[in-house]
Motif scaffolding. Structure first.
Motif, mmCIF file in Angstrom:
data_model
loop_
_atom_site.group_PDB
_atom_site.id
_atom_site.type_symbol
_atom_site.label_atom_id
_atom_site.label_comp_id
_atom_site.label_asym_id
_atom_site.label_seq_id
_atom_site.Cartn_x
_atom_site.Cartn_y
_atom_site.Cartn_z
ATOM 1 N N LEU A 22 2.292 6.690 -16.904
ATOM 2 C CA LEU A 22 2.100 5.258 -16.833
ATOM 3 C C LEU A 22 2.145 4.891 -15.352
ATOM 4 O O LEU A 22 3.083 5.270 -14.638
ATOM 5 C CB LEU A 22 3.195 4.507 -17.582
ATOM 6 N N LEU A 54 1.848 1.712 -12.581
ATOM 7 C CA LEU A 54 1.750 0.294 -12.240
ATOM 8 C C LEU A 54 0.922 0.146 -10.971
ATOM 9 O O LEU A 54 1.148 0.866 -9.985
ATOM 10 C CB LEU A 54 3.134 -0.300 -11.988
ATOM 11 N N ARG A 66 -0.231 -2.939 -8.246
ATOM 12 C CA ARG A 66 0.254 -4.270 -7.911
ATOM 13 C C ARG A 66 -0.326 -4.738 -6.584
ATOM 14 O O ARG A 66 -0.552 -3.940 -5.670
ATOM 15 C CB ARG A 66 1.773 -4.258 -7.807
ATOM 16 N N ARG A 75 -1.206 -4.511 -13.006
ATOM 17 C CA ARG A 75 -1.938 -3.852 -14.086
ATOM 18 C C ARG A 75 -1.223 -2.553 -14.457
ATOM 19 O O ARG A 75 -0.679 -1.858 -13.589
ATOM 20 C CB ARG A 75 -3.380 -3.564 -13.665
ATOM 21 N N LEU A 76 -1.262 -2.238 -15.733
ATOM 22 C CA LEU A 76 -0.646 -1.018 -16.253
ATOM 23 C C LEU A 76 -1.744 -0.067 -16.685
ATOM 24 O O LEU A 76 -2.581 -0.410 -17.527
ATOM 25 C CB LEU A 76 0.271 -1.347 -17.429
ATOM 26 N N TYR A 77 -1.727 1.133 -16.120
ATOM 27 C CA TYR A 77 -2.725 2.156 -16.413
ATOM 28 C C TYR A 77 -2.070 3.388 -17.039
ATOM 29 O O TYR A 77 -0.871 3.657 -16.823
ATOM 30 C CB TYR A 77 -3.459 2.589 -15.137
ATOM 31 N N ILE A 80 -1.181 -7.540 -16.804
ATOM 32 C CA ILE A 80 -0.007 -8.312 -17.223
ATOM 33 C C ILE A 80 -0.284 -9.811 -17.187
ATOM 34 O O ILE A 80 0.352 -10.594 -17.904
ATOM 35 C CB ILE A 80 1.218 -7.952 -16.366
ATOM 36 N N MET A 99 9.934 0.368 -13.481
ATOM 37 C CA MET A 99 9.492 0.636 -14.850
ATOM 38 C C MET A 99 10.215 1.865 -15.390
ATOM 39 O O MET A 99 10.438 2.839 -14.677
ATOM 40 C CB MET A 99 7.974 0.890 -14.865
ATOM 41 N N LEU A 152 9.993 -3.257 -17.716
ATOM 42 C CA LEU A 152 9.597 -3.529 -16.339
ATOM 43 C C LEU A 152 10.604 -4.474 -15.697
ATOM 44 O O LEU A 152 11.282 -5.235 -16.393
ATOM 45 C CB LEU A 152 8.216 -4.184 -16.273
ATOM 46 N N VAL A 197 3.966 -0.191 -25.928
ATOM 47 C CA VAL A 197 2.724 0.391 -25.418
ATOM 48 C C VAL A 197 2.245 1.489 -26.361
ATOM 49 O O VAL A 197 2.980 2.452 -26.633
ATOM 50 C CB VAL A 197 2.919 0.967 -24.002
#
Length: 369
Positions: free
Chosen positions: A243, A245, A247, A258-260, A293, A318, A333, A352
């Protein structure tokens, strides 16, 4: 989570509701253990995307203190061996938080070999309970005992050091830190590109150990961020993916977070590649957008400065705290308020799904490049 051993230990649930406005006296004693109700599914309308839902948020720790220490500036989270939360601030304090209430229970001061404070940004709890802490000053990764004593310091490639010793820019180095399943591989993420690499390509450095021996430098990978964004945090999933983040911040507009989901399986080992600019044959990690987000429901959140969504702030930490009954990861988070009156220390409780729901399209087309 950090390893197979740690995954087995994560019995603590964060399903209890948290009051966004709760605060406690600076030196309050431990509270009576709270009952832990069975995890409930997020309420309808809490979806951020087809694969991510927001259970709730909490501002309970915003602008509070514990035994005279400011509670905030959080840069990383981890689940400890006893199920409590370890929360690292970037000004050298490591807090133990109750996993249900978020109430601080202890604080340990961390320092470098000369007793100076760290710019501590990344945290992983090893299988023996020791703490691995990344600082973005040099950068460095040190191992600490539970009471804050330095036990070891890991080697760092010369190119990743801050100039003039290396090619990195100050305050743009190690931000994320995670142990892959099994506990033998440690991974740190650079926040931004080093000199000589294309803008938006950050390096992911790994260390590998055999048995209980020391960590030694191992493979390195490239990860391409969205334009203008950096990587403040990474976390290994139980299946060995990451995961990630991403930013950024635009004055007068606010944060982008955004979370990838990233996959290193077919990525090129770049430790022998000097410059990641126009290099043919170099494959970065693939990535798929899970959620922006800003698309999450506000749930009544307010912001102290302009934001695309008042829920947003400077999200920087996170950790994965377990799974729900549907197999979705429970992801926590936290934002770094920089001890700034215009920012908020806020915790975000997400669910998730690593697989796309049946009959649903992905949150966005794959961003693999």
């Amino acid at each position: 989570m950090r390893s197979g051993h740690v995954l087995a230990a994560l019995a603590a649930s964060l399903a209890a509701a948290v009051c966004p406005t709760a605060a406690w006296p600076a030196s309050a004693g431990p509270a009576a253990p709270a009952a832990r109700p069975a995890a409930a599914d997020p309420a309808p309308g809490h979806a951020c995307s087809p694969r991510v839902a927001l259970d709730r948020f909490s501002d309970a720790l915003d602008k509070t203190t514990y035994d005279g220490t400011f509670v905030g500036n959080f840069s990383a989270l981890a689940v400890d061996r006893d199920g409590s939360l370890a929360a690292l601030e970037d000004r050298s304090s490591l807090f133990r938080l109750d996993p249900d209430t978020l109430r601080p229970e202890a604080a340990v001061h961390l320092a470098d070999e000369h007793g100076a404070d760290l710019d501590s940004e990344g945290l992983a709890v090893d299988v023996d309970g020791t703490r691995l802490v990344a600082s973005e000053v040099e950068p460095s990764v040190r191992r600490y005992s539970r009471d804050g004593r330095i036990l070891d310091r890991l080697p760092v490639p010369d190119a990743l050091r801050v100039a003039p010793a290396g090619r990195a820019t100050a305050n743009q180095t190690f931000e994320g830190l995670t142990l892959l399943p099994g506990g033998r591989t440690l991974l740190a993420s650079m926040e931004y590109a080093i000199s000589g690499d294309s803008d938006g390509i950050v390096r992911l450095q790994t260390w590998r150990r055999t048995g209980h021996g020391p960590f030694r430098l191992a493979a390195q990978y490239a990860y391409r961020t969205d334009p203008g964004l950096g990587v403040p945090e990474v976390q290994a999933t139980p299946d060995g993916r990451l995961l990630v983040l991403e930013r950024g911040f635009t004055p007068g507009v606010g944060n982008t977070v955004r979370l990838y989901l990233a996959d290193l399986r077919h990525a090129t080992d770049t430790r022998g590649v000097d410059r990641l600019t126009g290099q043919p044959g170099v494959r970065p990690a693939t990535k798929t957008l899970l959620a922006d987000i800003a698309s999450c429901p506000t749930l009544g959140a307010t912001a102290k400065q302009p934001q695309p969504n008042p829920l947003l702030d400077n999200i920087e930490g996170m950790t994965i705290t377990g799974r729900d009954r549907h197999g979705r990861l429970k992801v926590l988070l936290v934002s770094d308020d920089n001890q700034n009156p215009a920012q908020t220390t806020r915790f975000f409780f997400l669910r998730v799904a690593l697989r796309s729901p049946v009959g649903a399209s992905a949150a966005a087309p794959s961003a693999a490049r």
